[in-house]
Scaffold this active site. Structure first.
Site, PDB file in Angstrom:
ATOM      1  N   ARG A  73      46.534  36.334  14.573  1.00 40.52           N
ATOM      2  CA  ARG A  73      45.865  35.415  15.482  1.00 40.52           C
ATOM      3  C   ARG A  73      46.840  34.327  15.905  1.00 40.52           C
ATOM      4  NH1 ARG A  73      42.617  36.315  10.979  1.00 40.52           N
ATOM      5  NH2 ARG A  73      40.656  37.431  11.383  1.00 40.52           N
ATOM      6  N   LYS A 107      41.861  33.545   8.051  1.00 37.07           N
ATOM      7  CA  LYS A 107      40.585  32.843   7.896  1.00 37.07           C
ATOM      8  C   LYS A 107      40.199  32.771   6.421  1.00 37.07           C
ATOM      9  CE  LYS A 107      38.616  33.847  12.444  1.00 37.07           C
ATOM     10  NZ  LYS A 107      37.485  34.443  13.175  1.00 37.07           N
ATOM     11  N   HIS A 122      45.292  36.774  22.408  1.00 38.65           N
ATOM     12  CA  HIS A 122      44.417  37.588  21.556  1.00 38.65           C
ATOM     13  C   HIS A 122      44.344  39.034  22.046  1.00 38.65           C
ATOM     14  CE1 HIS A 122      41.889  37.009  18.040  1.00 38.65           C
ATOM     15  NE2 HIS A 122      41.004  37.846  18.552  1.00 38.65           N
ATOM     16  N   ARG A 166      46.520  41.160  20.054  1.00 35.62           N
ATOM     17  CA  ARG A 166      45.908  41.544  18.778  1.00 35.62           C
ATOM     18  C   ARG A 166      44.991  42.745  18.984  1.00 35.62           C
ATOM     19  NH1 ARG A 166      44.261  39.561  13.653  1.00 35.62           N
ATOM     20  NH2 ARG A 166      42.033  39.691  13.208  1.00 35.62           N
ATOM     21  N   HIS A 207      40.479  41.369   8.530  1.00 31.15           N
ATOM     22  CA  HIS A 207      39.032  41.337   8.705  1.00 31.15           C
ATOM     23  C   HIS A 207      38.331  41.423   7.348  1.00 31.15           C
ATOM     24  CE1 HIS A 207      39.102  42.892  13.139  1.00 31.15           C
ATOM     25  NE2 HIS A 207      39.275  41.597  13.052  1.00 31.15           N
ATOM     26  N   TYR A 231      37.201  48.558  17.612  1.00 31.61           N
ATOM     27  CA  TYR A 231      38.387  49.184  18.196  1.00 31.61           C
ATOM     28  C   TYR A 231      38.261  50.699  18.258  1.00 31.61           C
ATOM     29  CZ  TYR A 231      40.197  44.524  17.616  1.00 31.61           C
ATOM     30  OH  TYR A 231      40.360  43.168  17.686  1.00 31.61           O
TER      31      TYR A 231
END
Length: 317
Positions: free
Chosen positions: A165, A189, A263, A266, A289, A298
């Site tokens: 990111r 994250k 993004h 990504r 994730h 995806y």
């Protein structure tokens, strides 16, 4: 916000949830907007959290739906306020959670924008080609422009090579990049760390960026042992907003879709891996994730692309 309940909630996010600054900032934005919609922009803390009922909570959501905001945005605000009131209820600041039981707005079908492999290559070559059209006789400007080309190329290569990111990139310290092993330790994250392999082009671009960065520091006469990986024109760390503007410049230069963002690299990273046969679990790990369902978007992108190829190529499609 100088509200005791909000301050306690922030301490809870930092201490118990180990939330990032970015996450806390988003919570504060949503809570502040909630206060403005509910009590008016002139209202001052402490706020009357106990007085809010289900009708008031629904009115807050309707306010953003009338502005025709994306369902994902409204849904995020609902989740933020629901979590906030869940905390207030646990700490006995309130007697009910007015956001509990409210339904999230229905999300429309969404497929992320991606670039083809050819378009990615075109974009990655753009900094060098763009610079060929620029001329300067000023030695200092020439040195800076040489560094800027290397920096921009390294940023684009790193985004596509790792799928990280943009906020992960701008906060990536030099000591977390191992060019010998070809990996970067990325903090994502929830402050979770993951290893991101670096492709050979990304390694070369990073090495060149670091080499020319030293020349810029010497020119400025202020060598810093903890200098950022990517410098802005003032010698400080480049911001996420600057990277977005930089990519927009190269996207337009290449004649690509103007709506593409960092993004999008990504998204392209993940889709190209799956197209080439990578398994979903591995892509999940590389993207950082928490849930496999987030990565599964995806697979839908890949299927849609297969359908497009089928429609164009099959004689009886």
């Amino acid at each position: 916000m100088n509200d005791p309940c909000v301050e306690h909630f922030i301490q809870y996010l930092e201490g118990e949830k180990n939330a990032s600054e970015h996450t806390i900032s988003n919570y504060l934005i949503d809570i502040r907007q909630y206060c403005e919609v509910t009590w008016g922009e002139d209202a001052r803390p402490p706020y009357k959290w106990k007085d809010v009922d289900r009708f008031t909570a629904r009115k807050f959501l309707m306010f953003f739906q009338k502005l025709e905001m994306a369902p994902t945005t409204t849904g995020r605000k609902l989740s933020a306020l629901r979590s906030f009131y869940k905390f207030l209820l646990r700490e006995e600041y309130v007697e009910q959670n007015p956001f509990s039981g409210l339904n999230l707005p229905k999300k429309g079908s969404y497929l992320p924008q991606i670039l083809s492999v050819t378009e990615v290559c075109k974009l990655l070559d753009a900094p060098e080609k763009f610079n060929e059209q620029q001329t300067t006789t000023n030695p200092k400007q020439k040195l800076w422009r040489e560094y800027m080309v290397a920096r921009d190329a390294a940023i684009l290569e790193l985004l596509y090579s790792t799928g990280m990111r943009i906020n992960e990139l701008v906060t990536l310290p030099e000591e977390r990049i191992d060019l010998l092993s070809g990996v970067a330790r990325v903090r994502g994250k929830g402050k979770k760390e993951r290893l991101c392999p670096l492709g050979s082009p990304a390694e070369r671009a990073l090495a060149k960026n670091l080499e020319l960065r030293e020349n810029v520091w010497l020119l400025e006469g202020k060598k810093n042992v903890r200098s950022p990986v990517f410098l802005n024109k003032n010698g400080g760390p480049i911001s996420a907003r600057s990277i977005e503007r930089m990519m927009k410049k190269y996207v337009l230069f290449c004649g690509l879709n103007a709506e593409l963002t960092p993004h999008s690299l990504r998204h392209s990273f993940a889709t190209h891996l799956l197209d080439a046969g990578a398994d979903l679990r591995s892509v999940q790990e590389l993207l950082g994730h928490a849930s496999l369902s987030t990565t599964q978007i995806y697979t839908h992108v890949s299927v849609e692309r297969l359908k497009e190829v089928y429609q164009l190529a099959h004689p009886r499609a």
